[in-house]
Design an enzyme around this catalytic site. Structure first.
Site, PDB file in Angstrom:
ATOM      1  N   LYS A  53       4.208  10.602  -4.853  1.00 43.60           N
ATOM      2  CA  LYS A  53       3.972   9.150  -4.983  1.00 43.60           C
ATOM      3  C   LYS A  53       4.131   8.728  -6.437  1.00 43.60           C
ATOM      4  O   LYS A  53       4.725   7.677  -6.732  1.00 43.60           O
ATOM      5  CB  LYS A  53       2.564   8.810  -4.463  1.00 43.60           C
ATOM      6  N   GLN A  97      -6.412   9.515  -2.346  1.00 48.56           N
ATOM      7  CA  GLN A  97      -5.744  10.496  -1.484  1.00 48.56           C
ATOM      8  C   GLN A  97      -6.764  11.157  -0.555  1.00 48.56           C
ATOM      9  O   GLN A  97      -7.792  11.667  -1.013  1.00 48.56           O
ATOM     10  CB  GLN A  97      -5.039  11.549  -2.350  1.00 48.56           C
ATOM     11  N   ASP A 120      -2.926   1.050   0.504  1.00 48.73           N
ATOM     12  CA  ASP A 120      -2.843   1.893   1.703  1.00 48.73           C
ATOM     13  C   ASP A 120      -3.231   1.098   2.949  1.00 48.73           C
ATOM     14  O   ASP A 120      -3.038   1.568   4.074  1.00 48.73           O
ATOM     15  CB  ASP A 120      -3.810   3.086   1.568  1.00 48.73           C
TER      16      ASP A 120
END
Ligand code: NDP
Length: 291
Positions: A53, A97, A120
């Site tokens: 990412k 994460q 997200d």
């Protein structure tokens, strides 16, 4: 034979758009869009994902802030970092994460992310905005699925879409996005009675069950668009939830694994970061559109 969806090509086109948008943003605001990632602990797979990412950010002109905390980090240490990033004007997007090490409350940490930086799309506020049809940041993999369907001119409005899986990460939000685009949506799960018969009525079949090759010809209506979200590492290489070879002669369009949905997920993270940056600077409000 099915038309095979080239997720890499679609993702590359969309990343070019993000790169162009990030360049204009940086010129107008004296700073690039910024994405902060938080990795707690040293899980090797998570390390690979976060590094990927960060690299993807660099390639499109988004500034990556790579925060790493030891596995021994406490709930309040992670929460304090999230609070600082919520207040940091250089940070437009925050990604925690998952999974986090045992002992940390992932739901509480996720919920503490500013919804306007929730790239997200996983906070309760973002999920609520999606359910209510309000503008907000949408989860990445589900958005990528809608973009793939659009890129291949698969009509969504009025179609019967069957989604296999109801996770908060994929199944539920993709069902909501398809509904927002006026599909008639059926969501299946492990307690669904006759999965094959239900799937075989789908014009659009999205499979996110996490069971290798569970979907075969009996599940597919001739001409259907079949989107395979599953990823399984096996001795024979990567494979999805769909038995690709068996379904290919029947489906109208079909995603491969790898190279279908996978490349879209990080692409949508980059798109969300640019959208969050533009919204925070008052360039353009977050969209209410699906995808
Ligand atoms: P989860 O395990 O959280 O959810 C799986 C869902 O599938 C559950 O709702 C479960 O039902 C349902 N399910 C499981 N077995 C069956 C069955 N036999 N029949 C019908 N439904 C079933 O998985 P995720 O949603 O997180 O991920 C799904 C897959 O997608 C995984 O392979 C994952 O690796 C992959 N993935 C890929 C991404 C990408 O970027 N390409 C991103 C995210 C995930 P129930 O709720 O009843 O238990």
């Amino acid at each position: 034979m099915a038309r095979i969806i080239d997720g890499k090509a679609v993702a590359e086109r969309l990343r070019d758009e993000v790169r162009a948008g990030a360049e204009v943003f940086a010129a107008d605001h004296g700073r690039p869009p910024g994405l902060a990632t938080i990795l707690v602990g040293d899980d090797p797979a998570s390390d690979v994902y976060v590094s990927g990412k960060q690299r993807a950010c660099g390639a499109v002109g988004i500034e990556g802030f790579d925060h790493r905390l030891p596995a021994t980090a406490t709930q309040s240490e992670v929460a304090d970092l999230i609070a600082r990033l919520n207040d940091d004007p250089a940070v437009d997007g925050i990604l925690l994460q998952l999974p986090v090490p045992a002992g940390l409350d992932a739901d509480a940490l996720t919920a503490s992310i500013d919804p306007d930086k929730d790239v997200d799309g996983l906070t309760p506020v973002s999920a609520g905005r999606l359910a209510l049809g309000q503008p907000g940041l949408r989860p990445c993999t589900p958005s990528g699925i809608i973009l793939l369907l659009d890129a291949h001119d698969v009509p969504i409005e009025g179609a019967h879409a069957v989604v296999v899986g109801r996770s908060n990460l994929v199944g539920k939000p993709v069902s909501a996005l398809l509904l927002a685009r006026n599909a008639t949506v059926t969501t299946c799960h492990s307690r669904t009675r006759d999965l094959a018969a239900t799937c075989a009525t789908a014009d659009i079949l999205v499979v996110a069950a996490g069971k290798a090759k569970m979907i075969g010809p009996a599940h597919v209506k001739p001409g259907a668009a079949v989107i395979d979200v599953g990823i399984h590492r096996t001795d024979d290489g990567l494979m999805g939830d769909v038995d690709f070879e068996a379904v290919e002669p029947l489906a109208g369009v079909l995603t491969p694994v790898p190279g279908g949905v996978g490349p879209m997920t990080i692409t949508c993270l980059l798109r969300n970061t640019l959208a969050a940056a533009r919204a925070r600077e008052g360039v353009e409000a977050l969209s209410g559109a699906a995808g």
